[in-house]
Each structure stands twice: as structure tokens, then as C-alpha cells.
Design a protein around this motif. Structure first.
Motif, PDB file in Angstrom:
ATOM      1  N   ALA A   1     -21.364 -42.429  73.478  1.00  0.00           N
ATOM      2  CA  ALA A   1     -20.672 -43.248  72.748  1.00  0.00           C
ATOM      3  C   ALA A   1     -18.792 -43.692  72.606  1.00  0.00           C
ATOM      4  O   ALA A   1     -18.475 -42.565  71.964  1.00  0.00           O
ATOM      5  N   THR A   2     -18.127 -44.602  73.760  1.00  0.00           N
ATOM      6  CA  THR A   2     -17.613 -43.813  73.909  1.00  0.00           C
ATOM      7  C   THR A   2     -17.027 -45.597  73.155  1.00  0.00           C
ATOM      8  O   THR A   2     -17.495 -46.188  73.366  1.00  0.00           O
ATOM      9  N   VAL A   3     -15.814 -45.854  73.652  1.00  0.00           N
ATOM     10  CA  VAL A   3     -15.237 -46.980  72.825  1.00  0.00           C
ATOM     11  C   VAL A   3     -15.637 -48.418  73.240  1.00  0.00           C
ATOM     12  O   VAL A   3     -16.058 -49.192  72.738  1.00  0.00           O
ATOM     13  N   GLY A   4     -15.275 -48.226  74.942  1.00  0.00           N
ATOM     14  CA  GLY A   4     -16.702 -49.465  75.141  1.00  0.00           C
ATOM     15  C   GLY A   4     -17.827 -49.297  75.625  1.00  0.00           C
ATOM     16  O   GLY A   4     -18.266 -50.321  76.080  1.00  0.00           O
ATOM     17  N   GLY A   5     -18.837 -47.812  75.152  1.00  0.00           N
ATOM     18  CA  GLY A   5     -20.088 -48.005  75.862  1.00  0.00           C
ATOM     19  C   GLY A   5     -20.667 -47.876  73.863  1.00  0.00           C
ATOM     20  O   GLY A   5     -21.984 -48.074  74.804  1.00  0.00           O
ATOM     21  N   TYR A   6     -20.268 -47.584  73.341  1.00  0.00           N
ATOM     22  CA  TYR A   6     -21.211 -47.699  71.775  1.00  0.00           C
ATOM     23  C   TYR A   6     -21.629 -48.581  71.258  1.00  0.00           C
ATOM     24  O   TYR A   6     -22.908 -48.310  70.857  1.00  0.00           O
ATOM     25  N   GLN A   7     -21.425 -50.039  72.106  1.00  0.00           N
ATOM     26  CA  GLN A   7     -22.016 -51.221  71.433  1.00  0.00           C
ATOM     27  C   GLN A   7     -23.692 -50.551  72.421  1.00  0.00           C
ATOM     28  O   GLN A   7     -24.277 -51.072  72.019  1.00  0.00           O
ATOM     29  N   ASP A   8     -23.498 -50.136  73.510  1.00  0.00           N
ATOM     30  CA  ASP A   8     -24.511 -50.411  74.442  1.00  0.00           C
ATOM     31  C   ASP A   8     -25.793 -49.194  73.396  1.00  0.00           C
ATOM     32  O   ASP A   8     -26.795 -49.791  73.437  1.00  0.00           O
ATOM     33  N   VAL A   9     -24.859 -48.079  73.396  1.00  0.00           N
ATOM     34  CA  VAL A   9     -25.927 -47.054  72.394  1.00  0.00           C
ATOM     35  C   VAL A   9     -26.419 -47.504  71.358  1.00  0.00           C
ATOM     36  O   VAL A   9     -27.867 -46.831  70.719  1.00  0.00           O
ATOM     37  N   LEU A  10     -25.886 -48.138  70.277  1.00  0.00           N
ATOM     38  CA  LEU A  10     -26.658 -48.842  68.822  1.00  0.00           C
ATOM     39  C   LEU A  10     -27.397 -49.153  68.949  1.00  0.00           C
ATOM     40  O   LEU A  10     -28.324 -49.290  68.676  1.00  0.00           O
ATOM     41  N   ARG A  11     -27.554 -50.092  70.174  1.00  0.00           N
ATOM     42  CA  ARG A  11     -28.593 -51.334  71.036  1.00  0.00           C
ATOM     43  C   ARG A  11     -29.692 -50.739  71.294  1.00  0.00           C
ATOM     44  O   ARG A  11     -30.465 -50.878  70.705  1.00  0.00           O
ATOM     45  N   ASN A  12     -29.342 -49.981  71.997  1.00  0.00           N
ATOM     46  CA  ASN A  12     -30.675 -49.271  72.561  1.00  0.00           C
ATOM     47  C   ASN A  12     -31.905 -48.299  71.334  1.00  0.00           C
ATOM     48  O   ASN A  12     -32.438 -48.641  71.042  1.00  0.00           O
ATOM     49  N   MET A  13     -31.156 -47.827  70.780  1.00  0.00           N
ATOM     50  CA  MET A  13     -30.933 -47.131  69.420  1.00  0.00           C
ATOM     51  C   MET A  13     -32.029 -47.616  68.146  1.00  0.00           C
ATOM     52  O   MET A  13     -33.097 -47.672  67.981  1.00  0.00           O
TER      53      MET A  13
END
Length: 431
Positions: free
Chosen positions: A171-183
Motif C-alpha cells: 500500500a504505497t502511493v504507487g501500489g495502493y490502487q492494485d491493493v484496493l482492486r485485488n481486495m
């Protein structure tokens, strides 16, 4: 439980109705609870990257979680009303769209108002899942409602521990979007599978065999097939005492959940103490719901509840003593003990409500009682903030201890509603 329910083979009847073991209902409910738990327990890990990416201040994001508590709590009454009358399938499908879609939408949010709306929409889905899961246990397991409710609520408390390491690592500035999509996708898939498995028992499945009219005055209302509608429940003083108790113990519980890190820091403890306390807290909360839920099935429920809440208060006062004496290890242990005895509130109350008022309308009845969590949230948030500013952390946590003790003492006053048939001469029959 104190009543003898051996005259009815609940497991056998459930297998006849379902075609498979009723425990699959609990497994599905627990999986759904674990799937939506990140809304409550992972928010603190994603709000930082969201704030930085969208250039929003953290205090402004604080309202997101407040909206979550309100919508998650207040959505349960309409959801419960619908479920009691139409079953869980379509309602669970709606929850899948709302809870899964909430996180998927967050991945693409570009403004604070979108965060407010999407998290609130997701919270409604969480509220639906919560009332469906808890009352699945109550409806299918009138003989073991404490244990089975404990399994579901344990999954909600501890389920997010499965994804926290993943979230914190990505959950970094560059990666949080992937985290949210996957969850979001994970939530959607698990809840859609739940729609396939979940169903409610037929209305007549608790009928006594051959129309027997046995002496069952010591059985809980749910075991006797007695059903109180919400309007009837609201006319009993027992419900309003339970409501006040819920506000008090939820306030004490949420006060620790929301503030344990800052409380540890206020005493000057090392960062590892605060981290250990925050990490072990949900584990203690989850395990306790399973353990004490089973205990409340085996012994009179109101006395288990009373003892549990009294100990929760005592250990909260112990937290203060540990802080003032610089006892770091004791502090972490007392955090776990305090949560171990307060968190089963989410097991005791639905089970007690079914004991007193029956299982047929348990979803809508418990949903009304669950609105008391909003009051607990006000205590843990607004009231706590006022007390900290004016009197400090010691007074604030002392309030939590006092509320827990008051809830424990109030439990001793409880007895079955008059005319419930539970045997007014035996007030312990509710266990």
C-alpha cells in the motif's frame, strides 16, 4: 445450555432440510465475515497512501471511518428485516456488489467526496454481511448459538490478519490502487460464493415431534420456536437494558481499539510496545469470541456475560496501573486481557436476544440492538477526544473501565421477558 434440548435432533433436521451439514452454513458465513473485515481493520494501513496520492490531509480522511461506523451499523435493520422475510440469497448478492464495488471504486477515486461515498456504500455491504452471518448462526444453531456466533464474529475480528501483511507491503502511493482492486475482487468472489451456499431453515423445523407438548419451560425461546416480532421486543424492559449495556461495553471496547497506540505513547513506552499491543489486540478479540461463545452455551449466559464484562473493566484499570508503573510487558498483556473479555459482546448479545425473543425474527431484532454500536462509537471518538483534551488519557481509559463494570453489573439484573414461557422461577434459563 441450561435447558435440555436433547428431544430434538437439530443436526439431523438441518441435514434433511439442506441436504448437507449445517456447519457449511457457518463456514460460508465466517468466510464472508473475513472477506469484508478489511473495511474495519485495514483502513489505517491504506489511508496514508490515499491521503498522499490525492493530496488530502489525514484529519479530513478521519471522517471516512466515522461514515463507515454509521452506515455499517444503521444498514443492519433494513437488511435484517429483508432477510427475515425473504432469506439471505438476494441480500448477500447485493452485499457483494456494494462491498466489492466499494473497494474497486476506491482504486479509481480522485476526490475526498468520492472516498466518503464509496466507503459508505461499502459499509452498507459490510452491514448486510454482518447481520446475515450472525443470524445464520442463530437460525441454524439454536442449541449452540454462542459457539457459532463466536466463529463468525471471530472471523470478522481476525480475518483481516490474513491480508494485513500484503497491504502493508504494497500500500504505497504507487501500489495502493492494485491493493484496493485485488481486495475488492476478493470480496466480490467470496460473497458471490456465499449466495450459493446460504439459506434459511424452513419455518417449521423446530416443531416438537408428533406434536408433543413437553415441559420445556427452561428452554430458550429460540429452542421452543417462540418468535417475538421487533415491535413486541421493543415493549420489554429487558431489551432497553440490553441496549444500554451494549452502548456501554461497545464504548469501552472501541475506546481501546481506537486509542491503544496513543495511550501507550502517552506513557512514553517504546514503539515496539505500541506495535505489539495493536497487533495482538485483534487476535485476542477474535479468539475470545470463539472461546467465551462456547462457554456461554455451556453455562448460564447472563452470568458468563456479567463476569466477562466485570473482568474487562478490571483489566482496563490494570492498563492504567501498568502505564503509571512503566510495566511494558504487563501493559501488552493487559491490552490482550481487556479485549479478551470485552470483545465477546458481539457473541453474547445476539445469542441472548435469541434466548429471550426467538430466532425467527432475530435478524431485524438484533439489527435494532446493533444500532447501539453508534453510541459506543461516539464514546470512543467524540467523548474520548473531549476527555483527553480536558483531563488526559488516564481519565479517558478509566471511563472505559467504569462502563465495562457497569455493563457487567447490569447483566445480573436480566431475566426472561414476562410471559415468554422460559420459566420466571428460573431466571438462569437464558443460558
Amino acid at each position: 445450555m441450561s435447558g435440555d434440548s436433547s428431544s430434538v435432533d437439530y443436526a439431523g433436521r438441518a441435514r434433511d432440510a439442506l441436504g448437507f451439514s449445517r456447519w457449511w452454513q457457518i463456514l460460508a458465513a465466517a468466510a464472508m465475515m473475513a472477506a469484508v473485515s478489511p473495511y474495519q481493520y485495514v483502513w489505517s494501513s491504506i489511508e496514508g497512501p490515499l491521503a498522499e496520492s490525492l493530496e488530502i490531509s489525514l484529519p479530513a480522511l478521519g471522517a471516512v471511518f466515522s461514515f463507515y461506523v454509521v452506515f455499517q451499523s444503521l444498514s443492519q435493520f433494513p437488511a435484517g428485516w429483508w432477510r427475515d422475510r425473504s432469506g439471505p440469497r438476494y441480500l448477500t448478492f447485493l452485499a457483494a456488489i456494494l462491498a466489492g464495488g466499494g473497494y474497486l471504486g476506491l482504486a479509481y477515486a480522485t476526490s475526498i467526496w468520492q472516498l466518503y461515498v464509496l466507503y459508505s456504500v461499502g459499509a452498507v455491504g459490510v452491514g448486510i454481511v454482518y447481520t446475515v452471518a450472525v443470524n445464520t448462526a442463530v437460525k441454524w444453531f439454536p442449541d449452540r448459538s454462542g459457539l457459532t456466533t463466536g466463529i463468525g464474529t471471530m472471523a470478522f475480528a481476525a480475518g483481516s490478519t490474513l491480508v494485513v501483511p500484503y497491504v502493508r507491503a504494497n500500500a504505497t502511493v504507487g501500489g495502493y490502487q492494485d491493493v484496493l482492486r485485488n481486495m475488492g475482487l476478493g470480496i466480490l468472489i467470496v460473497l458471490l460464493l456465499g449466495t450459493v451456499v446460504l439459506r434459511d431453515p424452513p419455518s417449521e423445523w423446530l416443531a416438537r415431534e408428533n406434536g408433543a407438548e413437553e415441559d420445556d419451560s427452561d428452554l430458550a425461546a429460540s429452542l421452543r420456536g417462540r418468535a417475538y416480532k421487533t415491535t413486541e421486543v421493543l415493549r420489554t424492559w429487558q431489551f432497553w437494558l440490553l441496549y444500554a449495556m451494549f452502548v456501554a461495553i461497545a464504548g469501552a471496547d472501541l475506546l481501546v481499539i481506537a486509542n491503544v497506540v496513543r495511550f501507550a505513547e502517552a506513557f512514553g513506552f517504546a514503539a515496539v510496545v505500541a506495535t505489539a499491543s495493536a497487533t495482538l489486540l485483534p487476535l485476542a478479540a477474535g479468539v475470545s469470541r470463539l472461546v467465551l461463545g462456547e462457554v456461554s452455551d455451556r453455562y448460564p449466559r447472563k452470568y458468563v456475560m456479567a463476569g466477562s464484562f466485570l473482568l474487562a473493566g478490571v483489566f482496563r484499570f490494570g492498563l492504567i496501573a501498568a502505564g503509571e508503573t512503566d510495566a511494558e510487558i504487563a501493559f501488552v498483556g493487559l491490552v490482550m486481557a481487556a479485549m479478551f473479555f470485552s470483545s465477546p459482546l458481539y457473541v453474547y448479545f445476539p445469542a441472548m436476544l435469541a434466548d429471550y425473543y426467538g430466532a425467527e425474527f432475530s435478524s431485524s431484532n438484533y439489527a435494532v440492538l446493533y444500532t447501539a454500536k453508534v453510541g459506543g462509537g461516539v464514546i470512543a471518538g467524540t467523548v474520548a477526544g473531549f476527555l483527553v483534551a480536558g483531563f488526559g488519557w488516564v481519565s479517558t481509559f478509566a471511563l472505559g473501565g467504569g462502563l465495562a463494570v457497569a455493563a457487567g453489573l447490569a447483566a445480573l439484573v436480566l431475566r426472561p421477558p414476562a410471559g415468554s414461557g422460559m420459566g420466571d422461577a428460573d431466571p438462569d434459563a437464558a443460558g
